[in-house]
Design a protein around this motif. Structure first.
Motif, PDB file in Angstrom:
ATOM      1  N   GLU A 167       0.550  -1.437  -0.740  1.00  0.00           N
ATOM      2  CA  GLU A 167       0.658  -2.720  -0.054  1.00  0.00           C
ATOM      3  C   GLU A 167      -0.553  -3.595  -0.417  1.00  0.00           C
ATOM      4  O   GLU A 167      -1.389  -3.190  -1.209  1.00  0.00           O
ATOM      5  CB  GLU A 167       0.869  -2.518   1.456  1.00  0.00           C
ATOM      6  N   PHE A 203      -3.442   0.034  -0.222  1.00  0.00           N
ATOM      7  CA  PHE A 203      -3.108   1.405   0.178  1.00  0.00           C
ATOM      8  C   PHE A 203      -1.678   1.763  -0.221  1.00  0.00           C
ATOM      9  O   PHE A 203      -0.753   0.959  -0.070  1.00  0.00           O
ATOM     10  CB  PHE A 203      -3.256   1.566   1.704  1.00  0.00           C
ATOM     11  N   LYS A 204      -1.526   2.987  -0.678  1.00  0.00           N
ATOM     12  CA  LYS A 204      -0.186   3.460  -1.015  1.00  0.00           C
ATOM     13  C   LYS A 204       0.657   3.494   0.261  1.00  0.00           C
ATOM     14  O   LYS A 204       0.213   3.951   1.310  1.00  0.00           O
ATOM     15  CB  LYS A 204      -0.270   4.861  -1.625  1.00  0.00           C
ATOM     16  N   ASP A 205       1.886   3.007   0.149  1.00  0.00           N
ATOM     17  CA  ASP A 205       2.762   2.927   1.323  1.00  0.00           C
ATOM     18  C   ASP A 205       4.025   3.741   1.055  1.00  0.00           C
ATOM     19  O   ASP A 205       4.266   4.205  -0.059  1.00  0.00           O
ATOM     20  CB  ASP A 205       3.117   1.454   1.597  1.00  0.00           C
ATOM     21  N   GLY A 206       4.807   3.921   2.105  1.00  0.00           N
ATOM     22  CA  GLY A 206       6.092   4.605   1.936  1.00  0.00           C
ATOM     23  C   GLY A 206       5.953   6.112   1.789  1.00  0.00           C
ATOM     24  O   GLY A 206       6.806   6.763   1.188  1.00  0.00           O
ATOM     25  N   ILE A 207       4.903   6.695   2.352  1.00  0.00           N
ATOM     26  CA  ILE A 207       4.716   8.145   2.217  1.00  0.00           C
ATOM     27  C   ILE A 207       5.395   8.885   3.366  1.00  0.00           C
ATOM     28  O   ILE A 207       6.270   9.723   3.147  1.00  0.00           O
ATOM     29  CB  ILE A 207       3.209   8.503   2.211  1.00  0.00           C
ATOM     30  N   ALA A 208       4.987   8.562   4.592  1.00  0.00           N
ATOM     31  CA  ALA A 208       5.454   9.350   5.743  1.00  0.00           C
ATOM     32  C   ALA A 208       6.695   8.721   6.361  1.00  0.00           C
ATOM     33  O   ALA A 208       6.671   7.582   6.799  1.00  0.00           O
ATOM     34  CB  ALA A 208       4.339   9.441   6.787  1.00  0.00           C
ATOM     35  N   GLN A 268      -1.066 -10.862   5.458  1.00  0.00           N
ATOM     36  CA  GLN A 268      -2.295 -10.069   5.334  1.00  0.00           C
ATOM     37  C   GLN A 268      -3.395 -10.916   4.707  1.00  0.00           C
ATOM     38  O   GLN A 268      -3.208 -11.495   3.631  1.00  0.00           O
ATOM     39  CB  GLN A 268      -2.038  -8.826   4.479  1.00  0.00           C
ATOM     40  N   HIS A 315      -4.640   3.785  11.871  1.00  0.00           N
ATOM     41  CA  HIS A 315      -3.271   3.245  11.915  1.00  0.00           C
ATOM     42  C   HIS A 315      -2.200   4.329  11.912  1.00  0.00           C
ATOM     43  O   HIS A 315      -1.272   4.295  12.722  1.00  0.00           O
ATOM     44  CB  HIS A 315      -3.075   2.286  10.732  1.00  0.00           C
ATOM     45  N   THR A 329       0.283   5.132  15.217  1.00  0.00           N
ATOM     46  CA  THR A 329       1.731   4.931  15.087  1.00  0.00           C
ATOM     47  C   THR A 329       2.503   6.243  14.973  1.00  0.00           C
ATOM     48  O   THR A 329       3.721   6.242  15.044  1.00  0.00           O
ATOM     49  CB  THR A 329       2.067   4.042  13.868  1.00  0.00           C
ATOM     50  N   ARG A 330       1.797   7.336  14.766  1.00  0.00           N
ATOM     51  CA  ARG A 330       2.439   8.654  14.799  1.00  0.00           C
ATOM     52  C   ARG A 330       1.384   9.703  15.105  1.00  0.00           C
ATOM     53  O   ARG A 330       0.765  10.279  14.203  1.00  0.00           O
ATOM     54  CB  ARG A 330       3.129   8.971  13.480  1.00  0.00           C
ATOM     55  N   ARG A 359       1.263  12.704  15.877  1.00  0.00           N
ATOM     56  CA  ARG A 359       1.426  14.117  15.497  1.00  0.00           C
ATOM     57  C   ARG A 359       1.046  15.061  16.643  1.00  0.00           C
ATOM     58  O   ARG A 359       1.589  14.941  17.739  1.00  0.00           O
ATOM     59  CB  ARG A 359       0.638  14.400  14.200  1.00  0.00           C
ATOM     60  N   ARG A 372      10.846   3.240   7.742  1.00  0.00           N
ATOM     61  CA  ARG A 372      10.241   2.009   7.236  1.00  0.00           C
ATOM     62  C   ARG A 372      10.740   1.690   5.827  1.00  0.00           C
ATOM     63  O   ARG A 372      10.840   2.589   4.986  1.00  0.00           O
ATOM     64  CB  ARG A 372       8.713   2.146   7.210  1.00  0.00           C
ATOM     65  N   PHE A 374       8.005  -6.557   6.504  1.00  0.00           N
ATOM     66  CA  PHE A 374       8.114  -5.284   7.219  1.00  0.00           C
ATOM     67  C   PHE A 374       9.544  -5.083   7.694  1.00  0.00           C
ATOM     68  O   PHE A 374      10.144  -5.987   8.286  1.00  0.00           O
ATOM     69  CB  PHE A 374       7.156  -5.295   8.413  1.00  0.00           C
ATOM     70  N   LEU A 433      -5.485  -2.074  12.356  1.00  0.00           N
ATOM     71  CA  LEU A 433      -4.673  -2.839  11.411  1.00  0.00           C
ATOM     72  C   LEU A 433      -3.699  -3.750  12.133  1.00  0.00           C
ATOM     73  O   LEU A 433      -3.732  -4.956  11.985  1.00  0.00           O
ATOM     74  CB  LEU A 433      -3.845  -1.892  10.527  1.00  0.00           C
TER      75      LEU A 433
HETATM   76 FE1  N7H Z   1       2.077   0.925   8.806  1.00  0.00          FE
HETATM   77  N1  N7H Z   1      -1.270  -0.252   5.528  1.00  0.00           N
HETATM   78  O1  N7H Z   1      -1.206  -0.721   4.464  1.00  0.00           O
HETATM   79  O2  N7H Z   1      -2.347   0.076   5.949  1.00  0.00           O
HETATM   80  N2  N7H Z   1       1.203   1.926   7.260  1.00  0.00           N
HETATM   81  N3  N7H Z   1       1.399  -0.825   8.070  1.00  0.00           N
HETATM   82  N4  N7H Z   1       3.091  -0.062  10.283  1.00  0.00           N
HETATM   83  N5  N7H Z   1       2.889   2.668   9.460  1.00  0.00           N
HETATM   84  C1  N7H Z   1       1.332   3.258   6.995  1.00  0.00           C
HETATM   85  O3  N7H Z   1       2.482   6.935   5.442  1.00  0.00           O
HETATM   86  C2  N7H Z   1       0.550  -1.026   7.004  1.00  0.00           C
HETATM   87  C3  N7H Z   1       3.143  -1.412  10.457  1.00  0.00           C
HETATM   88  C4  N7H Z   1       3.687   2.835  10.591  1.00  0.00           C
HETATM   89  O4  N7H Z   1       3.967   9.115   9.957  1.00  0.00           O
HETATM   90  C5  N7H Z   1       0.536   3.593   5.850  1.00  0.00           C
HETATM   91  O5  N7H Z   1       3.631   5.551   4.230  1.00  0.00           O
HETATM   92  C6  N7H Z   1       0.399  -2.459   6.776  1.00  0.00           C
HETATM   93  C7  N7H Z   1       3.854  -1.736  11.675  1.00  0.00           C
HETATM   94  C8  N7H Z   1       4.112   4.214  10.708  1.00  0.00           C
HETATM   95  O6  N7H Z   1       1.886   9.226   9.311  1.00  0.00           O
HETATM   96  C9  N7H Z   1      -0.065   2.450   5.435  1.00  0.00           C
HETATM   97  C10 N7H Z   1       1.190  -3.086   7.714  1.00  0.00           C
HETATM   98  C11 N7H Z   1       4.244  -0.532  12.227  1.00  0.00           C
HETATM   99  C12 N7H Z   1       3.554   4.870   9.629  1.00  0.00           C
HETATM  100  C13 N7H Z   1       0.349   1.380   6.315  1.00  0.00           C
HETATM  101  C14 N7H Z   1       1.792  -2.062   8.515  1.00  0.00           C
HETATM  102  C15 N7H Z   1       3.773   0.503  11.326  1.00  0.00           C
HETATM  103  C16 N7H Z   1       2.785   3.883   8.865  1.00  0.00           C
HETATM  104  C17 N7H Z   1       0.349   4.991   5.257  1.00  0.00           C
HETATM  105  C18 N7H Z   1       1.436  -4.543   7.964  1.00  0.00           C
HETATM  106  C19 N7H Z   1       4.997  -0.248  13.490  1.00  0.00           C
HETATM  107  C20 N7H Z   1       3.708   6.344   9.293  1.00  0.00           C
HETATM  108  C21 N7H Z   1       1.336   5.291   4.194  1.00  0.00           C
HETATM  109  C22 N7H Z   1       1.130  -5.496   7.124  1.00  0.00           C
HETATM  110  C23 N7H Z   1       4.968  -1.017  14.561  1.00  0.00           C
HETATM  111  C24 N7H Z   1       2.698   7.145  10.035  1.00  0.00           C
HETATM  112  C25 N7H Z   1       2.568   5.983   4.672  1.00  0.00           C
HETATM  113  C26 N7H Z   1       2.863   8.627   9.745  1.00  0.00           C
HETATM  114  C27 N7H Z   1       2.074   4.176   7.717  1.00  0.00           C
HETATM  115  C28 N7H Z   1      -0.082   0.040   6.291  1.00  0.00           C
HETATM  116  C29 N7H Z   1       2.601  -2.333   9.582  1.00  0.00           C
HETATM  117  C30 N7H Z   1       4.005   1.862  11.503  1.00  0.00           C
HETATM  118  C31 N7H Z   1      -1.005   2.383   4.221  1.00  0.00           C
HETATM  119  C32 N7H Z   1      -0.443  -3.156   5.746  1.00  0.00           C
HETATM  120  C33 N7H Z   1       4.104  -3.147  12.213  1.00  0.00           C
HETATM  121  C34 N7H Z   1       5.015   4.794  11.782  1.00  0.00           C
END
Ligand code: N7H
Length: 449
Positions: free
Chosen positions: A160, A164-169, A223, A310, A314-315, A317, A332, A359, A396
């Motif tokens: 993102e 940071f790598k996204d879409g992992i968990a 962002q 973050h 959001t989780r 565990r 997601r 999102f 975040l």
């Molecule tokens: Fe998040 N980021 O770049 O830092 N998120 N998130 N998120 N997020 C996750 O595991 C990010 C947002 C969750 O099971 C990662 O795929 C950013 C909202 C949940 O371990 C990163 C934005 C909500 C998880 C980011 C954003 C969530 C998660 C780690 C907005 C819910 C899984 C990569 C711009 C209300 C947690 C990954 C788990 C992971 C980022 C938004 C929720 C890097 C930049 C609004 C549930």
């Protein structure tokens, strides 16, 4: 079992294409729109089945979803059994902690009846599909707004805008594919309406036409990347033998709970480990407990992952009972939008073009999913309870009323009960809408009756 021929693909598989658009529309002529919905649109909606084998999926992927106002325009009077969907996302502005003035007028105005998600390898192919749809539907719909999104270029693909790598968990849906280590297993009905685990199943309309659908929470989250990077540099904790940039990256990892490569800090607290980040057998296999460390106390030890990180807010565990975490699951499917940061923006530490995350979260009940995570977890400083210190906001995405400053604890492992103040938001909500992404059968059934 999940009816994968009838479920729209983005819900359970994810489009995962380099280019994607969100085409928000309003229905102008319901009768004409409906005739096309069944004959021309239903056949081009991409099912989960069609996306399971990536080598065989269509060149252009297309999904479609409707807001409550859109269902009204279609004359579908059924109550879908989801109060937040019924009210629309703008009614949630206060609860979510958004600043109404930051909302894009297109979302605040409540004129969005539906959204078409189109994804492909190139913008050209997407444009061709848009042309087809606009010429087919003609004046029966009008475009309200289009958001163009894309994976970031080269080595940043899959990351993102902060890097940071996204879409992992993601949660693992029982019986669907194979479970990776560390995934929370949930009944498919937590995400897909009408299946085992759908807690609102008794509120769904009769006839079962919603079965196979899912509620889509869309948010345009801007962002402020240069400002975020400057904050990391300005607030980097002192660590002997590390450069300023290394210390800033360290603070970033504490905020997210993962390093930029995706490596979880619960497993690698001191340094990024790209091999760990890339390995899906290990990169999600942690739960914040450490039986291997003598005396490690999950109620007070933030030496590995802060309570406020973050991914922990959001989780949580093992911070909560497994059933509780599972009941708050979302799938997601977001993708970045906007240009890469320019040299000028970096040098001036100032955002000059809007960029962020489109999102997308799917769940069978919005109040259990996106809304719960944002309101009851990310925005609530006392969450997770039972610790030796209030964790504070999710640094975040946590939001204080009216965009006010937010206190976060645990970011500096040398002073784990100390607070860091975030004077502003680095992620600003530009609004969004709640949609229902119906089963494909409904495009020829209930939606057009
Ligand atoms: Fe998040 N980021 O770049 O830092 N998120 N998130 N998120 N997020 C996750 O595991 C990010 C947002 C969750 O099971 C990662 O795929 C950013 C909202 C949940 O371990 C990163 C934005 C909500 C998880 C980011 C954003 C969530 C998660 C780690 C907005 C819910 C899984 C990569 C711009 C209300 C947690 C990954 C788990 C992971 C980022 C938004 C929720 C890097 C930049 C609004 C549930």
């Amino acid at each position: 079992d999940i009816p994968i021929n009838d479920v729209q693909g983005d819900i359970v598989v994810g489009m995962l294409k380099p280019q994607q658009i969100f085409y928000f529309f309003t229905i102008q002529d319901a009768a004409t729109f409906k005739t096309h919905l069944s004959s021309d649109i239903a056949p081009i909606i991409t099912s989960a089945q069609q996306m399971l084998d990536r080598t065989k999926e269509p060149l252009v992927l297309l999904n479609m979803a409707f807001s409550q106002k859109g269902l009204q325009a279609l004359g579908v009077a059924d109550a879908l059994g989801d109060q937040d969907f019924f009210n629309g996302q703008f009614s949630d502005v206060q609860g979510l902690g958004d600043v109404p003035g930051e909302w894009k007028q297109e979302f605040a105005g409540g004129n969005v009846h539906g959204v078409i998600l189109i994804a492909s390898d190139t913008k050209d192919l997407i444009e061709q599909q848009v042309t087809f749809i606009e010429s087919t539907l003609g004046a029966s719909i009008a475009k309200v707004y289009e958001l163009d999104a894309a994976m970031r270029p080269n080595e940043n693909a899959g990351h993102e805008m902060f890097g940071f790598k996204d879409g992992i968990a993601q949660p693992f849906l029982t019986g669907f594919g194979s479970k990776l280590p560390g995934q929370t297993e949930v009944a498919p009905g937590a995400i897909v309406v009408g299946l085992d685990g759908d807690t609102s199943i008794n509120q769904r309309p009769s006839g079962g036409w919603m079965t196979g659908g899912s509620f889509l929470a869309f948010r345009q989250l801007e962002q402020h990347v240069p400002e975020f990077n400057k904050f990391l540099l300005d607030n980097a904790p002192a660590i002997e033998g590390k450069t300023l940039q290394e210390r800033a990256d360290f603070l970033g990892s504490r905020i997210v709970g993962r390093w930029k490569s995706g490596a979880p800090i619960d497993l690698s607290p001191d340094h990024d480990d790209p091999a760990l980040g890339a390995n899906n057998q290990t990169n999600n296999n942690f739960d914040f407990t450490h039986p291997e460390i003598a005396g490690f106390d999950i109620a007070s030890d933030q030496s590995r992952c802060p309570f406020s990180a973050h991914i922990r807010k959001t989780r949580p565990r093992a911070d909560l009972a497994p059933g509780v975490v599972a009941s708050r699951s979302i799938l997601r499917s977001g993708i970045p939008y906007g240009p890469e940061v320019t040299d000028d923006e970096s040098a001036s530490n100032t955002t000059k073009s809007e960029r962020g995350l489109a999102f997308v979260a799917y769940q069978s009940t919005i109040a259990n999913g996106f809304k719960f995570l944002q309101e009851a977890w990310a925005n609530k400083p006392s969450f997770v309870p039972g610790k030796n210190v209030n964790p504070g906001f999710d640094p975040l995405i946590g939001q204080a009323p009216n965009g006010g400053p937010r206190n976060v604890t645990g970011l500096d492992p040398a002073n784990p009960t100390g607070q860091t103040t975030f004077p502003t938001q680095f992620i600003v909500s530009r609004g969004g809408e709640y949609f229902f992404s119906p089963p494909i059968s409904a495009f020829k059934g209930r939606l057009v009756q």
